[in-house]
Design an enzyme around this catalytic site. Sequence first.
Site, PDB file in Angstrom:
ATOM      1  CG  LEU A   5      -1.565   1.271   0.661  1.00  0.00           C
ATOM      2  CD1 LEU A   5      -2.695   0.657   0.390  1.00  0.00           C
ATOM      3  CD2 LEU A   5      -2.645   0.628   2.932  1.00  0.00           C
ATOM      4  CG  HIS A   6       3.638   2.463  -3.004  1.00  0.00           C
ATOM      5  ND1 HIS A   6       2.724   1.569  -3.706  1.00  0.00           N
ATOM      6  CD2 HIS A   6       3.627   3.301  -3.959  1.00  0.00           C
ATOM      7  CE1 HIS A   6       3.224   1.229  -4.691  1.00  0.00           C
ATOM      8  NE2 HIS A   6       3.401   2.054  -5.254  1.00  0.00           N
ATOM      9  NE  ARG A   7      -0.617   2.502  -7.186  1.00  0.00           N
ATOM     10  CZ  ARG A   7       0.327   2.406  -8.620  1.00  0.00           C
ATOM     11  NH1 ARG A   7       0.971   3.904  -8.302  1.00  0.00           N
ATOM     12  NH2 ARG A   7       1.099   1.999  -8.785  1.00  0.00           N
TER      13      ARG A   7
END
Length: 380
Positions: A205-207
């Site tokens: 999860l990094h957007r």
Amino acid sequence: MKIINVVGARPNLMKIAPIAAELAKDPGAFDQLLVHTGQHYDQRMSRLFFDQLGLPRPDIDLEIGSGSHGEQTGRIMADFEKVCIEQSPDLVIVVGDVNSTLACAVTAKKLGIQVAHVEAGLRSRDMTMPEEINRICTDAVSDYLFTTDRLAGENLRREGIAEERIHFVGNVMIDTLERHRAAAKELDLIQQLGLEPGRFATLTLHRPSNVDRDILVGILEALRAIADDCPIVFPAHPRTRKMIDRFGLSSHFNNGTEVKGLWLSEPLGYLEFLHLNMNARMVLTDSGGLQEETTVLGVPCITMRPNTERPITCSEGTNVVVGNDKDRILAAAKRVLNGGTVTGRVPEKWDGKAAERIVDVLKSVIAAAQPAAQTGAPGQ
Ligand code: UD1
């Protein structure tokens, strides 16, 4: 043919590695340099991968680091321009859709240097994604567009790209997966973590659109509910880790040594993460490459984004795109945990030979240029 291979961010490394290895088999035909822009610079986001993937150390490291899109892209362009002028390559190879990809493609093209884009033609049709802008601009200036599937080729034709520039070669990310699959399988990481095959999930999860505070809280609530039934291993991207600290969200995570609930770890190496993914019940993600890797591994993938530039992973693979709504994430995970099966197949040419096909195209370019070069014909 003198070639500069460009890497900048973590996912570039898995894509360049098989191409560099294939080019190295014919040193008489290819003289290659590796340039790292330094977009990713943490040891665990960069150096570790060179070792595991057998990539040679970069010949040139621009050490650009982080910044806003304009700053980062601009700094890469200014520094890469100097490299191109000094090295005078025949071809620059860029991969993927990160800021380094765009910056180096545009810079090279403006100097009259040919550009090859590997993973061309992917489209999410979502212009709020910086990567979509990078993809469209990079494809527009590239001379050789190497695609992973037939739809990507159609996207390019619709944008007016000439047929002879498009080459359907398959997926270099899968070349790397196939090369390292056996070694990843041999690791005993899941035993070390006290996990059982098929009884845990992995998460990335990094957007930016997902780590905004309110959205992140909703996603974390869904993930915690899933983790009650199925522990989730979360090797966090440095940006996400910073957001968790900034928003005071660390109570959502189990940060201890025992893996239970939503378990936060440092970014993992390529082999370790592949090992976890191939043994996972499912993968929850907002990254691009993981949608493709899970399709080949046959592991269910839940993509927490409103769209995907890789629709083949849904139509042929194991991916479902659910957006970032808490209830939809939860429902999709419950379907998997309740025994919902996904049957997929490995897409055409995702067979570990994409880099070989790319290098074959480049060899044919050299062969076509030779008679004219020997006779001293103009235009070479
Ligand atoms: C970039 C790509 C994204 C890709 C991702 C893979 C663009 C526009 N985005 O996103 O498409 O999915 O890489 O990981 O190019 N940071 C560190 N250490 C690092 C690198 C980054 O701490 O080694 C932190 C910094 O706070 C930085 C932030 O992460 O500002 C974002 O890094 P950046 O390179 O701008 O984009 P990514 O989110 O990594």
